[in-house]
Structure formats: structure tokens, C-alpha cells
Design a protein around this motif. Structure first.
Motif, short mmCIF file in Angstrom:
data_model
loop_
_atom_site.label_atom_id
_atom_site.label_comp_id
_atom_site.label_asym_id
_atom_site.label_seq_id
_atom_site.Cartn_x
_atom_site.Cartn_y
_atom_site.Cartn_z
N VAL A 185 0.84 -1.20 0.00
CA VAL A 185 0.00 0.00 0.00
C VAL A 185 0.88 1.26 0.00
CG1 VAL A 185 -1.65 1.34 1.38
CG2 VAL A 185 -2.00 -1.12 1.04
N GLN A 186 1.89 1.28 0.86
CA GLN A 186 2.78 2.45 0.92
C GLN A 186 3.53 2.66 -0.40
OE1 GLN A 186 4.98 1.14 4.37
NE2 GLN A 186 3.81 2.47 5.74
N ALA A 187 4.06 1.58 -0.97
CA ALA A 187 4.78 1.69 -2.23
C ALA A 187 3.85 2.11 -3.36
CB ALA A 187 5.46 0.36 -2.56
N SER A 188 2.62 1.62 -3.35
CA SER A 188 1.63 2.02 -4.35
C SER A 188 1.34 3.51 -4.25
CB SER A 188 0.33 1.23 -4.16
OG SER A 188 0.53 -0.14 -4.42
N GLN A 189 1.22 4.00 -3.03
CA GLN A 189 0.96 5.43 -2.83
C GLN A 189 2.13 6.27 -3.33
OE1 GLN A 189 -2.17 6.54 -1.51
NE2 GLN A 189 -1.37 8.31 -2.61
N ILE A 190 3.34 5.78 -3.08
CA ILE A 190 4.53 6.48 -3.57
C ILE A 190 4.52 6.54 -5.10
CG2 ILE A 190 7.04 6.19 -3.86
CD1 ILE A 190 7.06 5.41 -0.83
N LEU A 191 4.24 5.43 -5.76
CA LEU A 191 4.18 5.43 -7.23
C LEU A 191 3.08 6.36 -7.73
CD1 LEU A 191 4.71 1.70 -8.29
CD2 LEU A 191 6.30 3.61 -8.56
N LYS A 192 1.93 6.31 -7.08
CA LYS A 192 0.81 7.16 -7.50
C LYS A 192 1.16 8.64 -7.36
CE LYS A 192 -4.10 7.93 -6.72
NZ LYS A 192 -5.28 7.57 -5.93
N ASN A 193 1.75 9.01 -6.23
CA ASN A 193 2.10 10.41 -5.99
C ASN A 193 3.22 10.88 -6.91
OD1 ASN A 193 0.19 10.46 -3.95
ND2 ASN A 193 1.69 10.33 -2.30
N ALA A 194 4.22 10.04 -7.10
CA ALA A 194 5.41 10.45 -7.87
C ALA A 194 5.18 10.46 -9.38
CB ALA A 194 6.59 9.53 -7.53
N PHE A 195 4.31 9.55 -9.87
CA PHE A 195 4.21 9.37 -11.32
C PHE A 195 2.82 9.56 -11.90
CE2 PHE A 195 7.79 6.82 -9.71
CZ PHE A 195 8.81 7.49 -10.35
N GLN A 196 1.81 9.80 -11.07
CA GLN A 196 0.43 10.03 -11.49
C GLN A 196 -0.05 9.09 -12.60
OE1 GLN A 196 2.57 13.19 -11.63
NE2 GLN A 196 2.29 12.97 -9.45
N PRO A 197 0.02 7.79 -12.37
CA PRO A 197 -0.42 6.85 -13.40
C PRO A 197 -1.94 6.81 -13.53
CG PRO A 197 0.06 5.66 -11.40
CD PRO A 197 0.45 7.10 -11.15
N LYS A 198 -2.39 6.31 -14.65
CA LYS A 198 -3.82 6.03 -14.86
C LYS A 198 -4.23 4.84 -14.00
CE LYS A 198 -7.84 5.86 -17.05
NZ LYS A 198 -8.86 6.86 -16.88
N LYS A 199 -3.32 3.85 -13.87
CA LYS A 199 -3.61 2.61 -13.15
C LYS A 199 -2.32 2.08 -12.55
CE LYS A 199 -6.27 -1.04 -12.27
NZ LYS A 199 -5.78 -1.40 -10.97
N LEU A 200 -2.44 1.44 -11.40
CA LEU A 200 -1.31 0.73 -10.81
C LEU A 200 -1.54 -0.77 -10.97
CD1 LEU A 200 -0.84 2.67 -7.45
CD2 LEU A 200 0.74 2.63 -9.38
N ASN A 201 -0.57 -1.47 -11.51
CA ASN A 201 -0.64 -2.92 -11.59
C ASN A 201 0.20 -3.49 -10.46
OD1 ASN A 201 -0.56 -3.32 -15.24
ND2 ASN A 201 -2.13 -2.51 -13.91
N VAL A 202 -0.40 -4.34 -9.66
CA VAL A 202 0.29 -5.00 -8.55
C VAL A 202 0.17 -6.50 -8.80
CG1 VAL A 202 0.37 -5.34 -6.05
CG2 VAL A 202 -0.29 -3.10 -6.98
N ALA A 203 1.31 -7.18 -8.87
CA ALA A 203 1.28 -8.60 -9.24
C ALA A 203 2.33 -9.40 -8.49
CB ALA A 203 1.50 -8.74 -10.74
N ASN A 204 1.92 -10.58 -8.09
CA ASN A 204 2.82 -11.58 -7.51
C ASN A 204 2.71 -12.81 -8.42
OD1 ASN A 204 2.28 -14.05 -5.09
ND2 ASN A 204 4.29 -13.25 -5.55
N ILE A 205 3.60 -12.89 -9.40
CA ILE A 205 3.49 -13.95 -10.39
C ILE A 205 4.49 -15.07 -10.08
CG2 ILE A 205 3.59 -14.52 -12.84
CD1 ILE A 205 2.77 -11.58 -13.35
N GLY A 206 5.76 -14.83 -10.30
CA GLY A 206 6.79 -15.77 -9.90
C GLY A 206 6.86 -17.07 -10.68
N ASN A 207 6.40 -17.08 -11.91
CA ASN A 207 6.49 -18.31 -12.69
C ASN A 207 7.94 -18.59 -13.12
OD1 ASN A 207 3.75 -18.55 -12.48
ND2 ASN A 207 3.33 -17.72 -14.51
N ARG A 208 8.71 -17.56 -13.37
CA ARG A 208 10.11 -17.74 -13.79
C ARG A 208 11.08 -17.60 -12.63
NH1 ARG A 208 10.78 -15.28 -19.82
NH2 ARG A 208 8.92 -16.28 -20.64
#
Length: 142
Positions: free
Chosen positions: A63-86
Motif C-alpha cells: 500500500v505504501q509503495a503504491s501510494q509512492i508510485l501514485k504520488n510520484a508518477f500520477q499513473p492512470k492505473k497501478l498494476n500489482v502482481a505476484n506472479i513468480g512463474n520464472r
């Protein structure tokens, strides 16, 4: 606390800061503002492998890192993913997305969209992120 960083994560990203639980890294793919949170725990593959306390801390750090990205870069959308297939080591991607990015509206994975940072751009991106995370750390300590 020391932990072993997967060689692929080390190759594909650069360090930003360490939080209570997570080691934060910046993806070397300059096409997107993209950070990775890696819990500093050995042999973790899934979020459910963390104990209850660490799961709560990880969610808070996301949540904190998402807020930092939102504030610093003003994106349209934040993608948050835990994939780890590779890369099986537990890590969470946070990517700022824009309607005019080359992969929009699809996922960034396997999109072929990639660019390299030049040294100046990398240092500028790191300075923005490190400043924001350090403000967060100092703010939470006081």
C-alpha cells in the motif's frame, strides 16, 4: 538482516531502499515506473508462506509503495502482481501504467515493451523513489 536475492532479480533490477520487511528494487525496464518488493525472508515462494505478521507488513508495504508510485508518477492505473512463474523467490511487482504506454491496455509481461535507462535517467528515477521512501521511513519513525 541478510537474505539471498535471486540472481535474475539482481540482474533485472537495482536497489532502492530497505523497508521493515521488503527489499525494494527498481526494474531496469525504463518503459514503466516499476518497482519490486522482495520480502527479506529465506525460502519464501508464495505470500501464504509468510507468517501472519509478515503478511500484514507486506500488505502495508504494498500500500505504501503504491501510494509512492501514485504520488510520484500520477499513473492512470497501478498494476500489482505476484506472479513468480520464472523466479520463484517471493516478490511483488508494482507498475505505474498509462493509457499511452506501449503495452496499454494489456499486461506488461511478454509485451515486448522494454527500454533501457541511461545513467542520468536511472539516477533521477532512483532519487525520486529513494526520497519518497526515506520520507515515509522518517515519517513513520516519528
Amino acid at each position: 538482516m541478510t537474505f539471498t536475492l535471486d540472481p535474475q532479480l539482481e540482474k533485472d533490477s537495482v536497489p532502492v531502499v530497505d523497508l521493515e520487511l521488503s527489499h525494494v528494487r527498481l526494474s531496469k525496464n525504463a518503459a514503466f515506473p516499476w518497482i519490486i518488493l522482495i520480502p527479506k525472508r529465506e525460502a519464501m515462494i508464495e505470500i501464504i508462506d509468510l507468517d501472519e505478521t509478515d503478511r500484514a507488513v507486506l500488505l502495508n508495504e504494498i500500500v505504501q509503495a503504491s501510494q509512492i508510485l501514485k504520488n510520484a508518477f500520477q499513473p492512470k492505473k497501478l498494476n500489482v502482481a505476484n506472479i513468480g512463474n520464472r523466479v520463484s523467490q517471493l516478490h511483488v511487482h508494482l507498475v505505474a501504467r498509462y493509457e499511452d504506454d506501449e503495452a496499454w491496455p494489456g499486461p506488461i509481461w511478454n509485451s515486448g515493451v522494454s527500454s533501457d535507462y541511461d545513467d542520468k535517467a536511472l539516477q533521477e528515477r532512483l532519487a525520486v523513489l529513494q526520497g519518497a521512501f526515506n520520507d515515509l521511513i522518517v515519517g513513520s519513525a516519528g
